[in-house]
Write a protein that holds these residues in place. Structure first.
Motif, PDB file in Angstrom:
ATOM      1  N   TYR A 143      -0.535   2.742   2.477  1.00  0.00           N
ATOM      2  CA  TYR A 143       0.486   3.589   1.853  1.00  0.00           C
ATOM      3  C   TYR A 143       0.883   4.606   2.901  1.00  0.00           C
ATOM      4  O   TYR A 143       0.101   5.488   3.256  1.00  0.00           O
ATOM      5  CB  TYR A 143      -0.066   4.264   0.598  1.00  0.00           C
ATOM      6  N   LEU A 144       2.087   4.426   3.445  1.00  0.00           N
ATOM      7  CA  LEU A 144       2.544   5.266   4.552  1.00  0.00           C
ATOM      8  C   LEU A 144       3.547   6.296   4.047  1.00  0.00           C
ATOM      9  O   LEU A 144       4.571   5.946   3.471  1.00  0.00           O
ATOM     10  CB  LEU A 144       3.211   4.377   5.615  1.00  0.00           C
ATOM     11  N   THR A 145       3.227   7.561   4.275  1.00  0.00           N
ATOM     12  CA  THR A 145       4.140   8.596   3.807  1.00  0.00           C
ATOM     13  C   THR A 145       4.286   9.688   4.864  1.00  0.00           C
ATOM     14  O   THR A 145       3.666   9.631   5.936  1.00  0.00           O
ATOM     15  CB  THR A 145       3.647   9.165   2.449  1.00  0.00           C
ATOM     16  N   ALA A 146       5.136  10.660   4.577  1.00  0.00           N
ATOM     17  CA  ALA A 146       5.306  11.860   5.413  1.00  0.00           C
ATOM     18  C   ALA A 146       6.000  12.882   4.527  1.00  0.00           C
ATOM     19  O   ALA A 146       6.607  12.511   3.507  1.00  0.00           O
ATOM     20  CB  ALA A 146       6.157  11.549   6.645  1.00  0.00           C
ATOM     21  N   SER A 147       5.919  14.148   4.896  1.00  0.00           N
ATOM     22  CA  SER A 147       6.526  15.180   4.049  1.00  0.00           C
ATOM     23  C   SER A 147       8.040  14.983   3.981  1.00  0.00           C
ATOM     24  O   SER A 147       8.639  14.373   4.877  1.00  0.00           O
ATOM     25  CB  SER A 147       6.220  16.569   4.624  1.00  0.00           C
ATOM     26  N   VAL A 148       8.656  15.510   2.914  1.00  0.00           N
ATOM     27  CA  VAL A 148      10.110  15.375   2.757  1.00  0.00           C
ATOM     28  C   VAL A 148      10.823  15.977   3.965  1.00  0.00           C
ATOM     29  O   VAL A 148      11.760  15.392   4.513  1.00  0.00           O
ATOM     30  CB  VAL A 148      10.590  16.054   1.446  1.00  0.00           C
ATOM     31  N   ALA A 193      -1.369   1.819  -4.178  1.00  0.00           N
ATOM     32  CA  ALA A 193      -2.343   0.907  -4.789  1.00  0.00           C
ATOM     33  C   ALA A 193      -3.725   1.535  -4.640  1.00  0.00           C
ATOM     34  O   ALA A 193      -3.985   2.236  -3.652  1.00  0.00           O
ATOM     35  CB  ALA A 193      -2.300  -0.451  -4.087  1.00  0.00           C
ATOM     36  N   GLU A 194      -4.587   1.290  -5.609  1.00  0.00           N
ATOM     37  CA  GLU A 194      -5.926   1.915  -5.559  1.00  0.00           C
ATOM     38  C   GLU A 194      -6.677   1.587  -4.288  1.00  0.00           C
ATOM     39  O   GLU A 194      -7.430   2.404  -3.760  1.00  0.00           O
ATOM     40  CB  GLU A 194      -6.754   1.439  -6.755  1.00  0.00           C
ATOM     41  N   ASP A 195      -6.482   0.352  -3.793  1.00  0.00           N
ATOM     42  CA  ASP A 195      -7.213  -0.068  -2.596  1.00  0.00           C
ATOM     43  C   ASP A 195      -6.377   0.052  -1.321  1.00  0.00           C
ATOM     44  O   ASP A 195      -6.687  -0.574  -0.314  1.00  0.00           O
ATOM     45  CB  ASP A 195      -7.728  -1.508  -2.768  1.00  0.00           C
ATOM     46  N   ALA A 196      -5.321   0.870  -1.384  1.00  0.00           N
ATOM     47  CA  ALA A 196      -4.493   1.054  -0.175  1.00  0.00           C
ATOM     48  C   ALA A 196      -5.031   2.210   0.661  1.00  0.00           C
ATOM     49  O   ALA A 196      -5.555   3.193   0.130  1.00  0.00           O
ATOM     50  CB  ALA A 196      -3.043   1.325  -0.557  1.00  0.00           C
ATOM     51  N   TYR A 197      -4.872   2.072   1.966  1.00  0.00           N
ATOM     52  CA  TYR A 197      -5.275   3.115   2.896  1.00  0.00           C
ATOM     53  C   TYR A 197      -4.132   4.115   3.004  1.00  0.00           C
ATOM     54  O   TYR A 197      -2.995   3.740   3.291  1.00  0.00           O
ATOM     55  CB  TYR A 197      -5.574   2.457   4.251  1.00  0.00           C
ATOM     56  N   TYR A 198      -4.407   5.385   2.768  1.00  0.00           N
ATOM     57  CA  TYR A 198      -3.358   6.422   2.765  1.00  0.00           C
ATOM     58  C   TYR A 198      -3.155   6.977   4.164  1.00  0.00           C
ATOM     59  O   TYR A 198      -4.101   7.432   4.798  1.00  0.00           O
ATOM     60  CB  TYR A 198      -3.787   7.534   1.798  1.00  0.00           C
ATOM     61  N   LEU A 199      -1.922   6.879   4.652  1.00  0.00           N
ATOM     62  CA  LEU A 199      -1.620   7.405   5.992  1.00  0.00           C
ATOM     63  C   LEU A 199      -0.450   8.375   5.895  1.00  0.00           C
ATOM     64  O   LEU A 199       0.652   7.980   5.512  1.00  0.00           O
ATOM     65  CB  LEU A 199      -1.172   6.253   6.897  1.00  0.00           C
TER      66      LEU A 199
END
Ligand code: DC
Length: 225
Positions: A143-148, A193-199
């Motif tokens: 799960y790839l995210t970044a601040s708005v 997803a519960e088993d996703a790695y958060y980045l």
């Protein structure tokens, strides 16, 4: 058995740049599912379909064929046989895709094709619902995210480089709107997803993000050369 990597996250998190780089390093096919939703959206825009008209969207789904091909390793997306790859990257198409992708018939049509691709090939697929709905059995999920504000600045920079007139405040507002819609729709909303790695890539370089995902892949299947 095909090896599958799922990368989900909000608009502008860098999913496609990262996934393309990982695909090149580990010889996966990169599947940009957003491009498929954008091609459908382009069809609805051309037809002048109201994105709130569910009946028209459902009927339209029966007339559209979205297919993928690859040219020199780059994904091409076809709308009823026409290559529309160069026409789907506008804000207008992105906004329409965010609205029309909320409908079940649109999602059913495209997820079938996505599942089929992943069954037969080693893929890294990016989108909103890949780890949760399309490939719940994926070998690696990110799960790839970044601040708005970071995502808006990146997008602003990209548009400036293309010579497009834009306002940072406007881009931030559009990103917030898209996040809200993608996360709160009834069908397959964007969520980790519960088993996703958060980045969170806000303070990471592209190379650091790519390396983090490569480590996950190699850890899962044993280092590939
Ligand atoms: O990733 P993108 O900006 O190209 O995606 C365009 C829109 O398509 C996005 O706002 C939501 C939708 N989308 C989706 O609902 N599910 C996916 N797997 C990929 C994209």
């Amino acid at each position: 058995m095909a090896f599958n990597v799922a990368v989900d996250g909000p608009a502008g998190a860098g999913k496609s740049t990262v996934a393309k780089a990982v695909a090149a390093k580990r010889n996966f096919i990169y599947v940009d599912t957003g491009a498929m939703y954008r091609a459908m959206a382009l069809y609805f825009l051309r037809q002048g379909t109201d994105p709130k008209d569910e009946a028209a969207i459902t009927a339209g789904c029966r007339e559209v064929a979205v297919t993928l091909g690859y040219e020199g390793g780059a994904q091409q997306v076809y709308l009823n046989g026409e290559n529309v790859t160069g026409q789907i990257r506008t804000e207008e198409v992105g906004m329409m895709a965010s609205q029309t992708s909320a409908y079940g018939p649109v999602r059913e049509k495209l997820t079938q094709l996505q599942k089929e691709l992943a069954r037969t090939s080693d893929v890294i697929m990016d989108g909103r619902d890949i780890g949760t709905c399309v490939l719940p059995q994926a070998d690696v999920k990110v799960y790839l995210t970044a601040s708005v504000s970071v995502r808006a600045k990146r997008r602003y920079q990209e548009l400036l480089e293309k010579g497009a007139a834009c306002s940072l405040a406007e881009i931030e507002k559009e990103i917030e709107e898209r996040d809200y819609r993608d996360m709160h729709r009834e069908h397959s909303p964007l969520k980790q997803a519960e088993d996703a790695y958060y980045l969170d890539s806000s303070d990471m370089t592209l190379e650091q993000v790519v390396n983090a995902i490569i480590e996950l892949i190699d850890g899962k299947r044993g280092a590939v050369r």
